[in-house]
Design a protein around this motif. Structure first.
Motif, PDB file in Angstrom:
ATOM      1  N   LEU A  14     -12.070  48.147 -55.409  1.00 48.66           N
ATOM      2  CA  LEU A  14     -13.492  48.457 -55.533  1.00 48.66           C
ATOM      3  C   LEU A  14     -14.376  47.260 -55.222  1.00 48.66           C
ATOM      4  CD1 LEU A  14     -13.413  50.598 -58.776  1.00 48.66           C
ATOM      5  CD2 LEU A  14     -13.491  51.389 -56.423  1.00 48.66           C
ATOM      6  N   GLU A  36      -8.992  50.682 -58.599  1.00 43.85           N
ATOM      7  CA  GLU A  36      -9.002  52.062 -59.056  1.00 43.85           C
ATOM      8  C   GLU A  36      -7.635  52.673 -58.761  1.00 43.85           C
ATOM      9  OE1 GLU A  36     -12.304  55.053 -58.130  1.00 43.85           O
ATOM     10  OE2 GLU A  36     -10.791  55.397 -56.596  1.00 43.85           O
ATOM     11  N   GLN A  38      -5.112  56.084 -59.087  1.00 41.83           N
ATOM     12  CA  GLN A  38      -5.143  57.527 -59.264  1.00 41.83           C
ATOM     13  C   GLN A  38      -3.747  58.076 -58.993  1.00 41.83           C
ATOM     14  OE1 GLN A  38      -7.810  59.554 -56.619  1.00 41.83           O
ATOM     15  NE2 GLN A  38      -7.971  61.296 -57.963  1.00 41.83           N
ATOM     16  N   ILE A  50      -9.484  52.604 -63.995  1.00 40.36           N
ATOM     17  CA  ILE A  50     -10.063  51.445 -63.322  1.00 40.36           C
ATOM     18  C   ILE A  50      -9.665  50.217 -64.132  1.00 40.36           C
ATOM     19  CG2 ILE A  50     -12.175  50.268 -62.653  1.00 40.36           C
ATOM     20  CD1 ILE A  50     -13.447  52.988 -62.222  1.00 40.36           C
TER      21      ILE A  50
END
Length: 67
Positions: A14, A36, A38, A50
């Motif tokens: 990020l 980040e 996922q 995060i």
């Protein structure tokens, strides 16, 4: 009978910024990187986090905070 287990983990950066302090190994500058993460199962998002990672810009070691 066949089972298909499809998992995927995506990690995107990020941003980066200068962190206070210096590396205890080489006295280089420390950078903080926001990441980040996922996790997906069969293309469906399961978990979303995060985190902030610290690393040295001179020796490229990953640094950890110990309280």
């Amino acid at each position: 009978m066949w089972f298909l287990f499809v998992c995927d983990e995506e990690e995107t950066e990020l941003g980066r910024q200068q962190a206070p302090g210096s590396c205890p190994h080489c006295e280089g500058k420390v950078q903080a990187m926001d990441v980040e993460r996922q996790w997906k199962f069969c293309f469906l998002p399961i978990c979303f986090k995060i985190k902030r990672k610290y690393f040295c810009t001179l020796c490229a070691r990953r640094l950890e905070l110990n309280y």
